[in-house]
Design a protein around this motif. Sequence first.
Motif, PDB file in Angstrom:
ATOM      1  N   PRO A 295     -52.222  -2.981   3.313  1.00 31.15           N
ATOM      2  CA  PRO A 295     -52.536  -3.534   4.635  1.00 31.15           C
ATOM      3  C   PRO A 295     -52.615  -2.500   5.745  1.00 31.15           C
ATOM      4  CG  PRO A 295     -50.260  -4.008   4.029  1.00 31.15           C
ATOM      5  CD  PRO A 295     -50.904  -3.420   2.818  1.00 31.15           C
ATOM      6  N   THR A 296     -51.888  -1.384   5.615  1.00 29.91           N
ATOM      7  CA  THR A 296     -51.901  -0.327   6.625  1.00 29.91           C
ATOM      8  C   THR A 296     -51.889   1.022   5.928  1.00 29.91           C
ATOM      9  OG1 THR A 296     -49.493  -0.097   6.795  1.00 29.91           O
ATOM     10  CG2 THR A 296     -50.543  -1.792   8.189  1.00 29.91           C
ATOM     11  N   GLU A 297     -52.233   2.078   6.684  1.00 22.57           N
ATOM     12  CA  GLU A 297     -52.198   3.423   6.120  1.00 22.57           C
ATOM     13  C   GLU A 297     -50.793   3.782   5.647  1.00 22.57           C
ATOM     14  OE1 GLU A 297     -55.780   5.387   8.847  1.00 22.57           O
ATOM     15  OE2 GLU A 297     -53.699   5.938   9.208  1.00 22.57           O
ATOM     16  N   TRP A 298     -49.789   3.467   6.435  1.00 16.74           N
ATOM     17  CA  TRP A 298     -48.427   3.849   6.082  1.00 16.74           C
ATOM     18  C   TRP A 298     -47.936   3.085   4.865  1.00 16.74           C
ATOM     19  CZ3 TRP A 298     -46.502   8.164   7.921  1.00 16.74           C
ATOM     20  CH2 TRP A 298     -47.079   8.695   9.078  1.00 16.74           C
ATOM     21  N   LYS A 299     -48.395   1.830   4.716  1.00 17.25           N
ATOM     22  CA  LYS A 299     -48.021   1.073   3.521  1.00 17.25           C
ATOM     23  C   LYS A 299     -48.711   1.658   2.293  1.00 17.25           C
ATOM     24  CE  LYS A 299     -45.979  -2.217   1.297  1.00 17.25           C
ATOM     25  NZ  LYS A 299     -44.500  -2.153   1.097  1.00 17.25           N
ATOM     26  N   MET A 300     -49.972   2.049   2.435  1.00 16.92           N
ATOM     27  CA  MET A 300     -50.685   2.669   1.317  1.00 16.92           C
ATOM     28  C   MET A 300     -50.010   3.978   0.920  1.00 16.92           C
ATOM     29  SD  MET A 300     -54.762   1.977   1.967  1.00 16.92           S
ATOM     30  CE  MET A 300     -54.822   2.653   3.619  1.00 16.92           C
ATOM     31  N   LEU A 301     -49.596   4.730   1.911  1.00 16.16           N
ATOM     32  CA  LEU A 301     -48.911   5.999   1.653  1.00 16.16           C
ATOM     33  C   LEU A 301     -47.640   5.764   0.837  1.00 16.16           C
ATOM     34  CD1 LEU A 301     -48.259   8.714   4.340  1.00 16.16           C
ATOM     35  CD2 LEU A 301     -46.369   7.816   3.031  1.00 16.16           C
ATOM     36  N   GLU A 302     -46.859   4.787   1.249  1.00 12.56           N
ATOM     37  CA  GLU A 302     -45.614   4.475   0.536  1.00 12.56           C
ATOM     38  C   GLU A 302     -45.895   3.998  -0.886  1.00 12.56           C
ATOM     39  OE1 GLU A 302     -43.668   1.626   2.967  1.00 12.56           O
ATOM     40  OE2 GLU A 302     -43.263   3.033   4.609  1.00 12.56           O
ATOM     41  N   MET A 303     -46.951   3.207  -1.056  1.00 11.31           N
ATOM     42  CA  MET A 303     -47.290   2.693  -2.389  1.00 11.31           C
ATOM     43  C   MET A 303     -47.728   3.820  -3.316  1.00 11.31           C
ATOM     44  SD  MET A 303     -49.348  -0.721  -1.171  1.00 11.31           S
ATOM     45  CE  MET A 303     -50.039  -1.034  -2.793  1.00 11.31           C
ATOM     46  N   GLU A 304     -48.573   4.719  -2.815  1.00  9.66           N
ATOM     47  CA  GLU A 304     -49.028   5.857  -3.629  1.00  9.66           C
ATOM     48  C   GLU A 304     -47.838   6.694  -4.088  1.00  9.66           C
ATOM     49  OE1 GLU A 304     -52.193   8.654  -5.076  1.00  9.66           O
ATOM     50  OE2 GLU A 304     -52.216   6.561  -4.439  1.00  9.66           O
ATOM     51  N   ALA A 305     -46.961   7.010  -3.153  1.00  8.67           N
ATOM     52  CA  ALA A 305     -45.795   7.835  -3.483  1.00  8.67           C
ATOM     53  C   ALA A 305     -44.857   7.106  -4.439  1.00  8.67           C
ATOM     54  CB  ALA A 305     -45.059   8.217  -2.207  1.00  8.67           C
ATOM     55  N   SER A 306     -44.635   5.827  -4.201  1.00  2.00           N
ATOM     56  CA  SER A 306     -43.713   5.065  -5.044  1.00  2.00           C
ATOM     57  C   SER A 306     -44.206   4.973  -6.486  1.00  2.00           C
ATOM     58  CB  SER A 306     -43.531   3.661  -4.462  1.00  2.00           C
ATOM     59  OG  SER A 306     -42.735   2.853  -5.301  1.00  2.00           O
TER      60      SER A 306
END
Length: 454
Positions: A295-306
């Motif tokens: 939904p957001t850039e920061w959420k995508m960032l967290e998902m990629e890293a996780s």
Amino acid sequence: MSFFTKKRVKRFFLFIIIFLVVAGVALFRPVDRTPYKEMSYYQQFRENVALLPPVKKNLNADTLQVGWAKVSITPDYPMPTAGYGQRRGKKYTAIHDSIWVRTFVFDNGVQKVALLSADLLIIAPEVTNALAKRLPEIGMSIDQVYLCATHSHNSIGGWADKIVGLLISGEYDPNIVTFIADRFLESIRLASQNKEKAAIGAIALPAGELVENRLRKSNPTDSLLRVMEIRKKSGARAILASFSAHPTIISDKDIRLSRDYPGVLVDTLESDSLIDFAAFCAGTVGSHRAEIDGPTEWKMLEMEASLLAQKITAGLPTIPLTYQKELRIISLPLPLRDPHFRITENWRIRPWVFYSLYGNYPSVVKGLRIGNVIWVGGPCDFSGELTPLVQPFAQWQQRPLFITSFNGGYIGYVTPDAYYDWTASETRDMNWFGPYNGSYISEAMHEVVKYLER
């Protein structure tokens, strides 16, 4: 009598034509498409390969000792940001997460090597030069240092001189260069103080669903998540990971200081009670980006890293750890074709113009062997499509290989030769040294790998 007589008008236009012709001859020249193996710089390269010192097994080497440390490179005041030309080096507005240099020191009693990964867009040549001048203070030289960057596009700039540097990283400030070099040096000092004998191993994990080829989605990508584990005799455990997805999940509209997904990845790994220290090196990012929806850039960032962290954690039990003695590092000088910064498909600015805009820096391919694990680093954004030219994927288990970008020099993007006339940013605006560089730089990396395999 009118000033604009026919005779004067003709003279004026003749002057303009002559001026444009002279300016064109002075500033521009045709693209040189001579195959690279027929060029004098390639002959010099082959001579450089032949001059590499013979490999000698050192029987006095002891079991590898390893130390690690991190030092903050977060400034005390806002600095220019680097990574997106649209920003023109605007200063960051806030600190979302701090940036670091994370360093490993390897020592077998005969050779000592430092591997540094910094939360920077690149390791700029100015920083490399400053570090080289300071390393003798701790009894080392730049030839004993392997550099890489996480390639965050939301990190500090100001480290590049000339006009191109201004566009990429903001207004140049030599104090920033000194600041970064000081922190690099301190990280080596600290890592050297906690060395212990350590077992080392590496693994490659499939992660194709988390990366895509941004130049051509149908083409193969280097989709392996490479992981090196180091476990000290005391039990302390470190992870050094490399992946090919560009850390550009955060867009140019957000100018807060941040490490992008590599920062969340290492923080996630270090929050695991089994892992004491983690670091990340940008891999073959030259034509690859993260493939994630949210939904957001920061959420995508967290998902990629996780998701990357989950793969690493699940793969750790399968990494074969052994105590080893082998430690070698090599710098192979890399002569280049004249600069080919193009204004059209077949016309480029002359070399002297390019050098006045960017600077003229030496380039090398760096190689490092740690036990049975080989690292090779290029002075560029190296494309994952070229990985099979350096080492076929099928050979990875026999000889673990990490290919990294940003080794302390920078020559732009290096992508497959077949894409040279494409008008994409990677193949036109950021391809600075002419056709056939994909094959040439891949060959240079392959030569370093062969040398370290002896």
